[in-house]
Design an enzyme around this catalytic site. Structure first.
Site, PDB file in Angstrom:
ATOM      1  N   TYR A 149      34.787  42.627  50.867  1.00 49.95           N
ATOM      2  CA  TYR A 149      36.063  42.329  50.182  1.00 49.95           C
ATOM      3  C   TYR A 149      37.274  42.791  51.008  1.00 49.95           C
ATOM      4  O   TYR A 149      38.252  42.058  51.177  1.00 49.95           O
ATOM      5  CB  TYR A 149      36.036  43.027  48.821  1.00 49.95           C
ATOM      6  CG  TYR A 149      37.287  42.886  47.995  1.00 49.95           C
ATOM      7  CD1 TYR A 149      37.571  41.694  47.330  1.00 49.95           C
ATOM      8  CD2 TYR A 149      38.165  43.961  47.836  1.00 49.95           C
ATOM      9  CE1 TYR A 149      38.715  41.579  46.551  1.00 49.95           C
ATOM     10  CE2 TYR A 149      39.302  43.854  47.051  1.00 49.95           C
ATOM     11  CZ  TYR A 149      39.577  42.662  46.409  1.00 49.95           C
ATOM     12  OH  TYR A 149      40.710  42.549  45.633  1.00 49.95           O
ATOM     13  N   LYS A 153      40.326  40.600  52.935  1.00 46.56           N
ATOM     14  CA  LYS A 153      41.750  40.794  52.626  1.00 46.56           C
ATOM     15  C   LYS A 153      42.533  41.074  53.913  1.00 46.56           C
ATOM     16  O   LYS A 153      43.632  40.539  54.107  1.00 46.56           O
ATOM     17  CB  LYS A 153      41.925  41.954  51.636  1.00 46.56           C
ATOM     18  CG  LYS A 153      41.425  41.660  50.222  1.00 46.56           C
ATOM     19  CD  LYS A 153      42.307  40.652  49.531  1.00 46.56           C
ATOM     20  CE  LYS A 153      41.931  40.377  48.096  1.00 46.56           C
ATOM     21  NZ  LYS A 153      42.571  39.187  47.542  1.00 46.56           N
ATOM     22  N   ASN A 178      44.766  49.051  42.242  1.00 43.02           N
ATOM     23  CA  ASN A 178      44.207  48.920  40.878  1.00 43.02           C
ATOM     24  C   ASN A 178      45.199  48.511  39.785  1.00 43.02           C
ATOM     25  O   ASN A 178      45.986  49.325  39.312  1.00 43.02           O
ATOM     26  CB  ASN A 178      43.591  50.247  40.426  1.00 43.02           C
ATOM     27  CG  ASN A 178      42.382  50.605  41.225  1.00 43.02           C
ATOM     28  OD1 ASN A 178      41.380  49.918  41.216  1.00 43.02           O
ATOM     29  ND2 ASN A 178      42.477  51.712  41.958  1.00 43.02           N
ATOM     30  N   LYS A 192      36.971  46.511  35.905  1.00 39.30           N
ATOM     31  CA  LYS A 192      37.305  47.702  36.681  1.00 39.30           C
ATOM     32  C   LYS A 192      37.441  48.908  35.772  1.00 39.30           C
ATOM     33  O   LYS A 192      37.382  48.778  34.554  1.00 39.30           O
ATOM     34  CB  LYS A 192      38.569  47.430  37.479  1.00 39.30           C
ATOM     35  CG  LYS A 192      38.271  46.474  38.602  1.00 39.30           C
ATOM     36  CD  LYS A 192      39.492  45.738  39.082  1.00 39.30           C
ATOM     37  CE  LYS A 192      39.155  44.266  39.153  1.00 39.30           C
ATOM     38  NZ  LYS A 192      40.134  43.418  38.558  1.00 39.30           N
ATOM     39  N   THR A 221      39.259  59.884  42.837  1.00 34.64           N
ATOM     40  CA  THR A 221      40.628  59.666  42.338  1.00 34.64           C
ATOM     41  C   THR A 221      41.140  58.271  42.690  1.00 34.64           C
ATOM     42  O   THR A 221      40.758  57.680  43.705  1.00 34.64           O
ATOM     43  CB  THR A 221      41.596  60.706  42.935  1.00 34.64           C
ATOM     44  OG1 THR A 221      41.475  60.680  44.351  1.00 34.64           O
ATOM     45  CG2 THR A 221      41.326  62.088  42.396  1.00 34.64           C
TER      46      THR A 221
HETATM   47  P1  NAD Z   1      40.646  37.818  38.497  1.00 34.47           P
HETATM   48  O1  NAD Z   1      39.230  37.758  38.929  1.00 34.47           O
HETATM   49  O2  NAD Z   1      40.921  38.085  37.076  1.00 34.47           O
HETATM   50  O3  NAD Z   1      41.406  36.483  38.930  1.00 34.47           O
HETATM   51  C1  NAD Z   1      41.096  35.763  40.065  1.00 34.47           C
HETATM   52  C2  NAD Z   1      40.965  34.315  39.660  1.00 34.47           C
HETATM   53  O4  NAD Z   1      40.720  33.534  40.835  1.00 34.47           O
HETATM   54  C3  NAD Z   1      39.800  34.065  38.713  1.00 34.47           C
HETATM   55  O5  NAD Z   1      40.253  33.479  37.515  1.00 34.47           O
HETATM   56  C4  NAD Z   1      38.896  33.136  39.492  1.00 34.47           C
HETATM   57  O6  NAD Z   1      38.247  32.168  38.679  1.00 34.47           O
HETATM   58  C5  NAD Z   1      39.865  32.492  40.454  1.00 34.47           C
HETATM   59  N1  NAD Z   1      39.163  31.948  41.603  1.00 34.47           N
HETATM   60  C6  NAD Z   1      38.198  32.541  42.345  1.00 34.47           C
HETATM   61  N2  NAD Z   1      37.769  31.699  43.288  1.00 34.47           N
HETATM   62  C7  NAD Z   1      38.472  30.555  43.139  1.00 34.47           C
HETATM   63  C8  NAD Z   1      38.450  29.311  43.801  1.00 34.47           C
HETATM   64  N3  NAD Z   1      37.598  29.086  44.809  1.00 34.47           N
HETATM   65  N4  NAD Z   1      39.299  28.352  43.392  1.00 34.47           N
HETATM   66  C9  NAD Z   1      40.143  28.564  42.352  1.00 34.47           C
HETATM   67  N5  NAD Z   1      40.200  29.729  41.690  1.00 34.47           N
HETATM   68  C10 NAD Z   1      39.367  30.709  42.063  1.00 34.47           C
HETATM   69  O7  NAD Z   1      41.340  38.921  39.424  1.00 34.47           O
HETATM   70  P2  NAD Z   1      42.757  39.604  39.299  1.00 34.47           P
HETATM   71  O8  NAD Z   1      42.518  41.008  38.921  1.00 34.47           O
HETATM   72  O9  NAD Z   1      43.664  38.778  38.492  1.00 34.47           O
HETATM   73  O10 NAD Z   1      43.198  39.587  40.825  1.00 34.47           O
HETATM   74  C11 NAD Z   1      44.112  38.628  41.352  1.00 34.47           C
HETATM   75  C12 NAD Z   1      44.272  38.857  42.839  1.00 34.47           C
HETATM   76  O11 NAD Z   1      44.725  40.187  43.083  1.00 34.47           O
HETATM   77  C13 NAD Z   1      42.979  38.712  43.643  1.00 34.47           C
HETATM   78  O12 NAD Z   1      43.263  38.127  44.892  1.00 34.47           O
HETATM   79  C14 NAD Z   1      42.529  40.137  43.847  1.00 34.47           C
HETATM   80  O13 NAD Z   1      41.721  40.280  44.983  1.00 34.47           O
HETATM   81  C15 NAD Z   1      43.861  40.837  43.994  1.00 34.47           C
HETATM   82  N6  NAD Z   1      43.775  42.268  43.636  1.00 34.47           N
HETATM   83  C16 NAD Z   1      43.547  42.635  42.338  1.00 34.47           C
HETATM   84  C17 NAD Z   1      43.467  43.985  42.017  1.00 34.47           C
HETATM   85  C18 NAD Z   1      43.211  44.460  40.619  1.00 34.47           C
HETATM   86  O14 NAD Z   1      43.118  45.678  40.397  1.00 34.47           O
HETATM   87  N7  NAD Z   1      43.104  43.579  39.639  1.00 34.47           N
HETATM   88  C19 NAD Z   1      43.624  44.947  43.030  1.00 34.47           C
HETATM   89  C20 NAD Z   1      43.850  44.525  44.329  1.00 34.47           C
HETATM   90  C21 NAD Z   1      43.945  43.174  44.620  1.00 34.47           C
END
Ligand code: NAD
Length: 342
Positions: A149, A153, A178, A192, A221
């Protein structure tokens, strides 16, 4: 506000909130895209256009990009630490999404392109101490990110940089730390720590049993950012002149044990803690250093962990009662973890 905005991953947690935030900001031409069936989107907003497309495919990215001015790429295959440690190839395949979206944005002449990166890009050696003073943007190099992952990124961050330098696309990148809040996943294996701990405490409360399983010794942490702070920070970064990846997170670092304390207090319950020492736990200590975003944008998170967890707990509580009406809370999707991710 007449600009057309594309939100990729809009059926997910942050994407769903972002569509709502953009609408409140006055954008009324929003295209929301996700690969999940519409019934599975966490939020569906009547005012936006919805497309179900798998953005790993080039054609889908070009279709999604038609007439678009502003792009938010939040689509990724991701979850908590339990998911990303066991699905490294799937996580890396998200590279196809960002690559094809950048190509499509270049062809379409999109004005701005936001990419959601992660604190998982940071060098693991700088995260061995639970008293982490905060990761600065420069700490991503020399590169030793989270396997799978985090590498995806970091690579996609570079791709954004080179599309900007070589092709003039105005890319902006945030490193989320997060993010938590209502309308996200809380069971099934991709959740998470904040949502998983809420679910477990609710499960114990409704089920009348007095224990909670914690992954690791609970002394690892993290800091956690409420989703409303994330959506505002995201649009602020898109509109800024900040060209390099920048932290978007909270500096309010807690151990997982302290996070459990908070949720127990909200629930009015004290549980026996059972530590699963061999479970995936991620790095030992991670915190955001917000010096750069404070200085360049004056951005600070506005919602404390206690306030945000209260909102999150209430929402998950209602969801569990709705989904398992016959008191089924004790049966709430067992087996998923309190995984950490950034
Ligand atoms: P999430 O899993 O709830 O949302 C991601 C969405 O992307 C999902 O609905 C999924 O169906 C969609 N998706 C995945 N592959 C796809 C594809 N091939 N085509 C179309 N849609 C697709 O995650 P989130 O928590 O909303 O995270 C959003 C972004 O933020 C992500 O890129 C994640 O890596 C990044 N991020 C999130 C966090 C966190 O704590 N939530 C932390 C760091 C980074």
């Amino acid at each position: 506000m007449s600009k057309k905005v594309l939100v990729c991953g809009a059926g997910g947690f942050i994407g769903g909130h972002l569509v709502e935030y953009l609408r409140r900001q006055g954008f009324d031409d929003i295209r929301a895209v996700d690969r999940k069936d519409r019934d599975d989107w966490y939020q569906v907003h009547d005012y936006s256009e919805h497309l179900v497309l798998d953005l790993q495919h080039r054609d889908a990215c070009f279709a999604a990009m038609k007439d678009v001015d502003i792009v938010y790429n939040l689509a990724a295959d991701m979850g908590g630490m339990g998911f990303i440690e066991n699905n490294k190839a799937l996580c890396m395949l998200s590279v196809l999404i960002n690559t094809h979206l950048l190509e499509a944005a270049k062809e379409a002449g999109a004005g701005r392109f936001f990419y959601a990166s992660s604190a998982c890009v940071y060098n693991g050696e700088k995260q061995t101490d639970p008293a982490n003073p905060g990761l600065k943007e420069a700490d991503a190099y020399p590169a030793m990110p989270e396997d799978g992952y985090g590498w995806e990124k970091l690579f996609s961050e570079r791709m954004c940089r080179h599309f900007r330098e070589d092709f003039g696309i105005e890319t902006r990148v945030a490193r989320y730390h997060n993010v938590y809040g209502p309308h996200g996943t809380f069971e099934g294996g991709r959740e998470k720590a904040p949502a998983a701990i809420c679910r477990k405490v609710i499960d114990a409360k409704l089920g009348g049993h007095g224990s909670i399983e914690i992954w690791g010794d609970g002394e690892q942490t993290r800091s956690f950012m409420y989703v409303d702070d994330c959506t505002k920070g995201t649009t602020d970064i898109l509109n800024s002149d900040i060209l390099e990846p920048i932290n978007l997170g909270s500096e309010e670092m807690v151990s997982i044990n302290q996070l459990v304390d908070i949720v127990e207090e909200i629930a009015g319950i004290t549980l026996q803690r059972e530590y699963k020492l061999d479970a995936p736990k991620g790095v030992r200590g991670r915190n955001s250093d917000n010096a750069m975003i404070r200085e360049l944008m004056g951005w600070e998170p506005s919602i404390s962990l206690r306030e945000g967890m209260e909102q999150t707990y209430r929402w998950i509580y209602d969801q569990i009662c709705d989904r398992y009406p016959a008191r089924g809370a004790a049966r709430v999707a067992a087996g998923s973890g309190d995984a950490l991710v950034s």
